[in-house]
Structures are given as C-alpha cells and as structure tokens.
Design an enzyme around this catalytic site. Structure first.
Site, PDB file in Angstrom:
ATOM      1  N   GLY A  29      35.332  31.815  35.660  1.00 54.30           N
ATOM      2  CA  GLY A  29      34.116  31.084  34.778  1.00 54.30           C
ATOM      3  C   GLY A  29      33.455  31.911  34.023  1.00 54.30           C
ATOM      4  O   GLY A  29      34.080  33.061  33.402  1.00 54.30           O
ATOM      5  N   LEU A  31      33.130  30.900  30.814  1.00 57.79           N
ATOM      6  CA  LEU A  31      33.839  31.084  29.925  1.00 57.79           C
ATOM      7  C   LEU A  31      33.376  31.265  28.523  1.00 57.79           C
ATOM      8  O   LEU A  31      32.282  30.954  28.151  1.00 57.79           O
ATOM      9  CB  LEU A  31      34.616  29.658  29.893  1.00 57.79           C
ATOM     10  CG  LEU A  31      35.201  29.214  31.278  1.00 57.79           C
ATOM     11  CD1 LEU A  31      35.943  27.840  31.393  1.00 57.79           C
ATOM     12  CD2 LEU A  31      36.234  30.071  31.704  1.00 57.79           C
ATOM     13  N   HIS A  35      38.813  33.059  27.143  1.00 59.64           N
ATOM     14  CA  HIS A  35      39.403  32.224  28.133  1.00 59.64           C
ATOM     15  C   HIS A  35      40.095  30.782  27.251  1.00 59.64           C
ATOM     16  O   HIS A  35      40.979  30.378  27.631  1.00 59.64           O
ATOM     17  CB  HIS A  35      38.459  31.633  28.971  1.00 59.64           C
ATOM     18  CG  HIS A  35      37.807  32.752  29.832  1.00 59.64           C
ATOM     19  ND1 HIS A  35      36.384  33.307  29.561  1.00 59.64           N
ATOM     20  CD2 HIS A  35      38.226  33.276  30.840  1.00 59.64           C
ATOM     21  CE1 HIS A  35      36.175  34.038  30.428  1.00 59.64           C
ATOM     22  NE2 HIS A  35      37.282  34.177  31.217  1.00 59.64           N
TER      23      HIS A  35
END
Ligand code: PAF
Length: 285
Positions: A29, A31, A35
């Site tokens: 996560g 992000l 990513h």
C-alpha cells in the site's frame, strides 16, 4: 475493479472469471507512481490483475518501522480505480487471513541473505519469503511484477521461486524516479522537507559512481560516495556495494569485474530518521 479481503472470495472470483494469464502485483500500500506503473504493466500483459495491499508484519525487524509504515487504503483504492478494469481485483487481507497460525518457516537464501539489506535488517528477507510464497499460493498468478528498486528483494524472490518450483514468471520493472531523480518509495512521504530537498543527491552520487568505474578503483568510488552523502546534514551512509546481479557478491576491486557482465551499485542511506535504498547498473564498457 473488485475489492476482496478473504481468500475464499478471491479464489472463487478468479475461478469464475477463468481468465489467464493472471497478473499479480504484491504491495504494502501507500501507493505511488512506481506501484502504479507495475500495475499498468501487469494490465498490459494479463486480462485479470490482482493487486494485493498487505503490510506484512513478518518482514519488519523493527517494530517502530512497522507502526510508522504509511497506510492510506482509501487513497490507494482511489488511485487503483483509475487503472484497474472491471475484472481486476484489489486483495486487502487481514493479518489473520494471511497468517491464521504463526508462520515458522525458515528459508535459506544463501549469500542473498548475508549481504547488504540482510546484514542490516535481520529476518527481513525471511519475512518477505513467507508472505510472497503465501500470496503466490493464494493467488496462483502466472506472472508477478516486482520493482527493481528493491534489487535484493527481487533476487530473493527469484531464488524463492527457483526453490519452490512455482511456475510464476517474475517480471522485473525499472525504477520509477521523481523528476529530481529520487527513486519513488512509500517512505519518501515520511521525509522532513529539508531532508527531502537533499535526497536527490543519493541518485546523483550513484550515477557519478557508475561513471567513475571507467577510471577508478572501487575503494576510491566508495570513498566518494561516503563523502558526498555524509556532507549532507543528517545523512548517513549505511552501505554502498558493487555486486554481481545474481548472487549479489560484493566486488572489492575493479580487476575482479568482467567486461560485459552486469553489476549493480547498491546504496542504503539513513536520511534523517528514514532509511532509503537505491541502485544503478554499473559495468565496465
Ligand atoms: O516490496 C514490497 O512492497 C513488499 O516487500 C512485498 C513484496 C509486497 C512483500 O510484502
């Protein structure tokens, strides 16, 4: 996109979709564009993509680091919504879902678990091995994308797949950088403004190292790296190593390097309270 948090629902959804190849992007996560570019690559290559968001406790050797790791699931889902398609899945399991019982597996990654990050973060790669193998067992992807910024992690995952015989294809993705050169990382948002301002010097320095190799030996290059980084207030060099690209054996002298072979200059820096890593390909021409 579908947001799913249980293994049962994930597996039954993938089964009913019956699409292949299944692309997978595991994340913790927080992000950022790095990513998202892995997710776009996965979507180009697979009709169904699973993105996992799971902050894996077993890979944190430092409890404070785990506590302070940035988390913003609502923002993450908002970003993914712009990229993922109807059939793609965001998998957001709980810790209990991934580890219903304590994972006591101990992996052996040989030299990969002795150098650089492994030396400074004991148990880190064992935790990465645990979660990645668990996620591979759950998602059963045909391909999985990992960023080259975590160069040692990528080597560990390739070794894990070699050992388990899993058929998943591991696809490395180039490092995505901010405009000023700083490698994108979820940790960048934790940098204090002054530290953030000076952080691009990390990439500038390893770029300089990659040019210096033409005429200088490795100890001189290491000295330059240390001087450059530690000239900055509140920056400390944790390591700078030039390693081969498979076993990650550190090369001590230029004479050991073979022309045409791939080597990487890998750096870890303590920038204020935050640990940053980066790397660059370095070779004799
Ligand atoms: O690179 C990361 O974000 C994590 O180490 C990974 C691969 C998702 C495993 O938790």
């Amino acid at each position: 996109m579908k947001v799913i948090s249980t293994i049962n629902e994930l597996q039954s959804t993938l089964k009913s979709l019956s699409l292949s190849p299944v692309g997978f992007v595991p994340t913790m996560g927080a992000l950022h564009e790095g990513h998202l570019s892995l997710v776009r690559t996965a979507a180009e290559q697979s009709p169904v993509v699973v993105v996992s968001i799971f902050v894996n406790p077993t890979q944190f050797n430092d409890k404070n680091d785990l506590k302070n790791y940035p988390r913003d699931i609502a923002k993450d889902l908002g970003l993914l919504k712009n990229i993922l398609r109807e059939n793609d899945i965001v998998f957001t399991p709980s810790v209990e879902e991934i580890y219903p019982v304590e994972d006591k597996r101990v992996f052996s990654f040989g030299n990969l678990d002795l150098v650089m990050e492994a030396k400074h973060r004991p148990g880190h790669f064992n935790g990465v091995g645990q979660v990645v193998s668990r996620l591979f067992d759950i998602v059963k992807p045909d391909l999985a994308i990992f960023g080259l910024k975590d160069f040692q992690q990528l080597a560990v995952i390739k070794e894990l797949v070699r050992q388990t015989g899993d058929k998943v294809k591991i696809i490395p993705h180039p490092i995505i950088r901010e405009k000023d050169g700083l490698a994108m990382s979820s940790r960048n948002m934790l940098l204090e403004p002054e530290i953030r301002m000076n952080a691009p010097l990390i990439y500038k320095t390893i770029k300089q190292a990659s040019l210096m190799i033409r005429e200088n030996d490795i100890p001189e290059i290491q000295l330059m790296v240390k001087r450059n980084i530690e000239n900055l207030e509140n920056f400390e060099l944790i390591y700078f190593e030039i390693v081969d690209d498979t076993e990650l054996k550190p090369v001590e002298n230029r004479a050991e390097m073979i022309a045409g072979e791939k080597y990487y200059g890998c750096i870890a820096v303590k920038a204020g309270k935050i640990r940053l890593i980066d790397n660059i390909e370095i070779g004799l021409v």
